[in-house]
Enzyme design. Structure first.
Site, PDB file in Angstrom:
ATOM      1  N   HIS A   1     -10.794  37.113-111.370  1.00  0.00           N
ATOM      2  CA  HIS A   1     -11.908  36.680-110.510  1.00  0.00           C
ATOM      3  C   HIS A   1     -12.255  37.705-109.422  1.00  0.00           C
ATOM      4  O   HIS A   1     -12.578  37.334-108.285  1.00  0.00           O
ATOM      5  CB  HIS A   1     -11.595  35.311-109.879  1.00  0.00           C
ATOM      6  CG  HIS A   1     -11.005  34.343-110.863  1.00  0.00           C
ATOM      7  ND1 HIS A   1     -11.723  33.845-111.919  1.00  0.00           N
ATOM      8  CD2 HIS A   1      -9.747  33.846-110.983  1.00  0.00           C
ATOM      9  CE1 HIS A   1     -10.945  33.059-112.646  1.00  0.00           C
ATOM     10  NE2 HIS A   1      -9.740  33.042-112.109  1.00  0.00           N
ATOM     11  N   CYS A   2     -12.132  38.993-109.771  1.00  0.00           N
ATOM     12  CA  CYS A   2     -12.434  40.087-108.811  1.00  0.00           C
ATOM     13  C   CYS A   2     -11.498  40.080-107.607  1.00  0.00           C
ATOM     14  O   CYS A   2     -11.860  40.585-106.533  1.00  0.00           O
ATOM     15  CB  CYS A   2     -13.882  40.047-108.331  1.00  0.00           C
ATOM     16  SG  CYS A   2     -15.053  40.481-109.585  1.00  0.00           S
ATOM     17  N   VAL A   3     -10.324  39.459-107.753  1.00  0.00           N
ATOM     18  CA  VAL A   3      -9.344  39.496-106.655  1.00  0.00           C
ATOM     19  C   VAL A   3      -8.066  40.114-107.231  1.00  0.00           C
ATOM     20  O   VAL A   3      -6.966  39.605-107.045  1.00  0.00           O
ATOM     21  CB  VAL A   3      -9.086  38.079-106.066  1.00  0.00           C
ATOM     22  CG1 VAL A   3      -8.347  38.164-104.728  1.00  0.00           C
ATOM     23  CG2 VAL A   3     -10.406  37.332-105.845  1.00  0.00           C
TER      24      VAL A   3
END
Ligand code: PLP
Length: 421
Positions: free
Chosen positions: A374-376
């Protein structure tokens, strides 16, 4: 039973759902269950129609020509800016339009008057959009990036923040933090963060990309210095976002992207005269249909009411959390209480690959979720998380205010079915 949980007086869900044409679509003769709202919520037809008005009726440039069409664009953009400023409790001239939330954070990162040795603090669960701008500046030797560790339930620790602020003794110039996390839906105590950061003379940037649909996000009320948003996360069009600030804080910033519309005058001897705020930060032709659509999106959100949205998200999350709590393989990321995770149910099924689970949900039941980091990525790469059940990412079901308990029930049954495969 289900209708008791959704009394009509709270929110006319059916009426709002009718504004979203996607719910009429069928794939393999079945309805779509759209649970990828943290990535991108659906857009109501009012927003699409408002953006189209620009292309159909007054498809010109603002601020350049003096004919009737140009005047109408100018007026529509002005009205949208007024609506947006009101929604965020900010001055109209302190709303700067950008391409998205990412560009708004980059604008601050590249224009804040940092001096050598300055520190920027984030949490340990920032979207890459609020991490990479700081890592890049650090690589260039312009700042030092530090993070505040979350608690064992992945919540914010004010004690840890204060320790960092004390440790750096006046060197922290900017605290740049996510308001509501896209990873697990946890909302940070932003009011307390701002008060504490200001005590140590640091400015605060809030990444409001997720928070804006389900929380009151008012700049002056919170006391924030900079807030960043993307329209597509708040029922608005793609390709438009904003930096929301105060005149004083915007004037602190140097110019970043320059060109047409950012100057009043320019000379071949090298001198030029900057435009006033906010235009000095809005270089080149602007996304007029996007701005106008965002103006309509905030009106739509006002009609639904962010407190209604939040209530609905928590209700759905509670239903799914309760429905799946006895599945032995399930591990939910974040605090156990659904009420603390807003509209995000981020989970793994031990023994199953996250992408496999999301594909099965799609293929078997048209349930659309997201899986992965999730782009983390940086959170998953922390040593303690790398050795946890979450090491390969999570499956994230993220709810919208228009989702129903019936849809949540299909998810519960589908996850149980997949767990048994
Ligand atoms: C918390 C958060 N911050 C920033 C962003 C970046 O938004 P955008 O890609 O629209 O710039 C996202 C997008 O998912 C997000 O969830």
């Amino acid at each position: 039973m289900l209708t008791q949980l959704f009394p009509k007086k709270e929110m006319d869900l059916a009426a709002f759902r009718a504004d979203f044409p996607l719910f009429q679509r069928r794939i393999k003769n079945k309805p779509i269950i759209y649970f990828d709202n943290a990535c991108m919520p659906l857009r109501p037809r009012q927003v699409v129609e408002k953006s189209n008005e620009y292309y159909y009726n007054f498809p010109g440039c603002a601020g350049r020509s003096n004919h009737k069409i140009a005047e109408e664009v100018e007026q529509a953009v002005h009205e949208a800016r007024t609506e947006i400023a009101k929604f965020f409790g900010a001055e109209e001239k302190a709303v700067v339009f950008t391409k998205n939330c990412t560009e708004a954070i980059n604008l601050v990162a590249n224009s804040f008057p940092f001096q050598s040795g300055d520190v920027v603090l984030t949490t340990d669960k920032e979207h890459n959009s609020n991490l990479l701008p700081w890592l890049k500046l650090q690589k260039q030797g312009l700042i030092r990036h530090e993070h505040v560790d979350s608690t064992t339930t992945n919540e914010f620790s004010l004690e840890a923040l204060e320790r960092k602020l004390k440790e750096h003794n006046g060197k922290v110039k900017l605290v740049s933090m996510v308001f509501t996390s896209n990873l697990d839906g946890v909302t940070n105590p932003v009011k307390e963060i701002i008060t504490m950061a200001h005590k140590y003379k640091a400015k605060v940037l809030l990444d409001c990309a997720q928070a804006v649909v389900s929380h009151e996000v008012k700049l002056k009320k919170l006391g924030a210095d900079y807030m960043t948003v993307s329209a597509h996360k708040m029922l608005g069009p793609n390709g438009i976002g904003a930096l929301i600030s105060t005149s004083e804080n915007l004037k602190l910033l140097n110019q970043f992207i320059v060109g047409g519309e950012t100057v009043k005058d320019s000379n071949l001897d090298g001198s030029y005269v900057m435009e006033d705020i906010p235009e000095r930060f809005e270089a080149g032709l602007q996304n007029y249909p996007g701005i106008i659509g965002l103006g309509e999106a905030v009106k739509y959100l006002e009609r639904v009411g962010v407190e209604n949205v939040h209530k609905q998200l928590v209700k759905l999350n509670q239903y799914v959390t309760d429905g799946l709590k006895d599945v032995p393989q399930i591990c939910v990321l974040g605090p156990p209480e659904a009420a603390k995770r807003s509209g995000v149910f981020s989970f793994v099924l031990k023994g199953k690959k996250v992408h496999e689970v999301s594909l099965l949900l799609n293929n078997l039941h048209n349930i659309m979720v997201r899986s992965g980091a999730h782009c983390v990525h940086s959170w998953f790469n922390k040593p303690e998380n790398k050795s946890s059940v979450f090491k390969d990412g999570t499956v994230r079901a993220s709810f919208g205010f228009y989702n129903t308990l019936e849809e949540a029930d299909v998810l519960v049954k589908a996850v149980k079915e997949i767990a048994k495969l």
